[in-house]
Design an enzyme around this catalytic site. Structure first.
Site, short mmCIF file in Angstrom:
data_model
loop_
_atom_site.label_atom_id
_atom_site.label_comp_id
_atom_site.label_asym_id
_atom_site.label_seq_id
_atom_site.Cartn_x
_atom_site.Cartn_y
_atom_site.Cartn_z
N LYS A 1 0.88 -1.17 0.00
CA LYS A 1 0.00 0.00 0.00
C LYS A 1 0.91 1.22 0.00
O LYS A 1 1.45 1.62 1.03
CB LYS A 1 -0.93 0.02 1.21
CG LYS A 1 -1.95 1.15 1.12
CD LYS A 1 -2.87 1.19 2.32
CE LYS A 1 -3.99 2.19 2.05
NZ LYS A 1 -3.53 3.52 1.61
N GLU A 50 -0.76 3.70 -8.31
CA GLU A 50 -0.36 4.72 -7.34
C GLU A 50 0.85 5.47 -7.89
O GLU A 50 1.84 4.85 -8.32
CB GLU A 50 0.00 4.06 -6.01
CG GLU A 50 -0.01 4.98 -4.83
CD GLU A 50 -1.36 5.10 -4.15
OE1 GLU A 50 -1.51 5.99 -3.30
OE2 GLU A 50 -2.27 4.31 -4.48
N PHE A 58 -1.82 -1.53 -10.16
CA PHE A 58 -2.35 -2.68 -9.44
C PHE A 58 -3.66 -3.22 -10.01
O PHE A 58 -4.15 -4.25 -9.55
CB PHE A 58 -2.52 -2.37 -7.94
CG PHE A 58 -3.38 -1.18 -7.63
CD1 PHE A 58 -4.76 -1.24 -7.73
CD2 PHE A 58 -2.80 0.01 -7.20
CE1 PHE A 58 -5.55 -0.14 -7.42
CE2 PHE A 58 -3.58 1.11 -6.89
CZ PHE A 58 -4.96 1.03 -7.01
#
Length: 598
Positions: free
Chosen positions: A261, A311, A351
């Site tokens: 994350k 991200e 992702f």
């Protein structure tokens, strides 16, 4: 369709606080709306001219401009308008009052001839507002004022009131997207039972005006066939949270994909031919901030039409190590973007894949989506697949979590790889679970809360806002329930930012979507989201989150962490998440079951 009808409905909607009544009246408005303008009417209800993702400009008329326009329209001196505004406190009401005193339509240089007041139609109003928004360059200020003055001159008092409020960004209708979805389902489907169909279409094509147009002109069956469209953002899939790796693995039936994350900016990246567009978590167009990323995508991701998600993370150009999220803030400035891009380089960690060359991948399980994503990504040092493993043991998950933390990540995202592991656009569920860093607090995680009120400080902070009333989102009722008052954690710079943010959003009365017993010095429209940490979650008679017989839930000793401009109010931590955190805290700390009477 006459704009006066819209204004009259707005006036009625503003006086209602019950969501059921709001939905019923909104449905009535849709029934009386001409099909060819229903998309524009929905945008106006949302307080905008077009979806944020278009990147089109906002109206761009502040308080001073509006005062000049009102004075010009009704033959008053600006000082008179300012004085009336100070007394009334609402420029919309000022326009209503002054227009009520004017008889007929005086001569004013404005395209439209001798049209009488009350004859404005929706498309005329919309087109004039578009002219105002898109007017740029030398002399644009005067053009905006003149066009708007002409528009409210031709308006009836009630039309003028809501035109001014719209341009000022203070419609005060209290209508969220969820209420609009309910009203559309009832109007064009016949009952709220059709809400899931309407919501799914909106989740895959996050343009509420366009969804309204399709359902009104082509019927609800057409919505069933809607699929992702490059160029129109998909509402992002959201994760639940748990602090215990063992419990997470139980939820995942013993096996899951585990991603880092990253502490960056979540981005949805669309390619349509030669055009690459990047949308934020809030579905805002942020392409200009990441021109370098668009080039990386063109070079290294194969295909001409696709939607991927990842991200964007700041990195050290020498070592490749991840840098703090705050460095991305430099890319949000409007000037010297090229310099910021050079000074603060980024990498993209992908992702997920939602659409590829005409095929909807949101309905496919995660392993199939990830396999295709890996297939279309060429080897390079700028765009990567998110670091991941397949975990089938608790200790393996725990070890990978600590590895992620040691390498600068926030934690890990644990994702189901079962046959039902679809991409749940716009939904929060147990297919994804986040496990974040322990903040050495009884609260295992931070929460993202919505500002609904503000309090003035005392002493050296006297006369300035120094604390905020914060709320969690209740998606079932589409309201915000208070959970704490935050007064610590702000730097001097953040306190200065707070003054500006609150002044732009303050309102005289509580917003209809806010449920609060606590009365702040100033009410705030529920727009701002902040990340907050606290000591623990307790029962409090002062707050309304998950209220039961003994009170609601509250965060003790809350502390501000940072603003979450990347999140919309509806992306905030939900009341149910607060309840789950409270339940787990009791189990961990008190070793007794949650009190069902709260």
């Amino acid at each position: 369709m006459k704009f006066k009808l819209i204004a009259e409905y707005f006036d009625r909607l503003e006086k209602i606080s019950s969501r059921i009544q709001l939905t019923s009246l909104l449905s009535d408005l849709f029934k009386n709306t001409e099909r060819e303008v229903i998309d524009k009417v929905v945008y106006l209800i949302q307080g905008r001219l077009w979806p944020d993702f278009t990147g089109m400009p906002e109206i761009g008329m502040g308080e001073k401009f509006l005062i000049k326009a009102i004075a010009m329209a009704y033959g008053n001196k600006e000082e008179e308008v300012e004085k009336l505004y100070k007394n009334i406190g609402d420029l919309g009401e000022v326009a209503y009052s002054l227009r009520s005193k004017v008889k007929g339509v005086s001569i004013l240089s404005f395209v439209g001839g001798n049209q009488e007041a009350g004859e404005l139609d929706v498309m005329e109003v919309y087109n004039e507002l578009v002219k105002i928004a898109t007017s740029t360059g030398e002399g644009s200020r005067d053009i905006k004022i003149r066009i708007f003055a002409g528009l409210i001159k031709k308006a009836t008092p009630i039309e003028a009131k809501y035109l001014v409020r719209f341009v000022e960004g203070r419609l005060r209708l209290g209508i969220g997207d969820a209420t609009v979805l309910d009203a559309l389902a009832i109007t064009f489907g016949g009952s709220a039972d059709y809400r899931p169909i309407v919501e799914r279409a909106y989740n895959l094509r996050a343009d509420l005006g366009d969804i309204a147009r399709v359902i009104a002109t082509e019927g609800i069956e057409k919505l069933k066939n809607i699929s992702p469209t490059p160029g129109i953002p998909i509402r992002p899939m959201l994760a639940e949270r748990l602090p215990d790796p063992e419990e997470i693995m139980e939820k995942m039936n013993g096996k899951a994909l585990v991603d880092y994350k990253y502490d960056g900016e979540r981005a949805q990246i669309h390619r349509k031919g030669d055009k690459v567009t990047i949308f934020s978590r809030r579905m805002e167009n942020i392409t200009d901030q990441y021109i370098d990323v668009t080039e990386y995508v063109k070079q290294f991701v194969k295909g001409d039409n696709f939607i991927v998600e990842g991200e964007i993370v700041p990195v050290d150009p020498e070592s490749g190590e991840m840098r703090p999220f705050q460095e991305l803030m430099h890319r949000r400035r409007k000037n010297n973007i090229a310099e910021a891009i050079k000074e603060y380089p980024v990498n993209l960690f992908l992702f997920d894949l939602m659409f590829f060359e005409g095929e909807d991948y949101t309905t496919k399980p995660l392993p199939e989506r990830r396999a295709k994503l890996e297939e279309i990504l060429a080897s390079n040092d700028k765009v990567h697949i998110a670091s991941h493993i397949i975990a089938d043991r608790v200790d393996k998950l725990r070890e990978y979590f600590y590895q992620a933390i040691s390498e600068g990540a926030e934690g890990v995202m644990v994702k189901s790889i079962g046959p039902d592991s679809i991409y749940q656009a716009g939904s929060r569920g147990w297919l994804w679970i986040k496990l974040k860093r322990d903040y050495q607090s009884e609260m295992a995680d931070t929460v993202d809360l919505v500002v609904v009120g503000a309090f003035y400080g005392k002493g050296k902070r006297g006369g300035k806002f120094s604390s905020l009333l914060m709320a969690a989102y209740n998606p079932e009722k589409d309201v915000f329930e208070t959970v704490c008052k935050v007064a610590s954690g702000f730097s001097d710079q953040e306190l200065d930012e707070m003054q500006k943010k609150i002044n732009e959003l303050k309102r005289e009365q509580k917003h209809p979507r806010v449920v609060s017993d606590m009365i702040p010095d100033v009410w705030v429209s529920p727009t701002l989201v902040a990340e907050v940490i606290g000591a623990e979650i307790t029962i409090s008679p002062l707050h309304t989150c998950c209220r039961g017989e003994k009170g609601g839930l509250s965060i003790r000793f809350p502390r501000f962490i940072r603003w979450r401009d990347d999140k919309s109010p509806e992306d905030a931590t939900t009341n149910q998440e607060i309840m789950e955190m409270y339940s787990k805290q009791l189990k961990k700390i008190e070793e007794k079951p949650v009190d069902e009477n709260i």
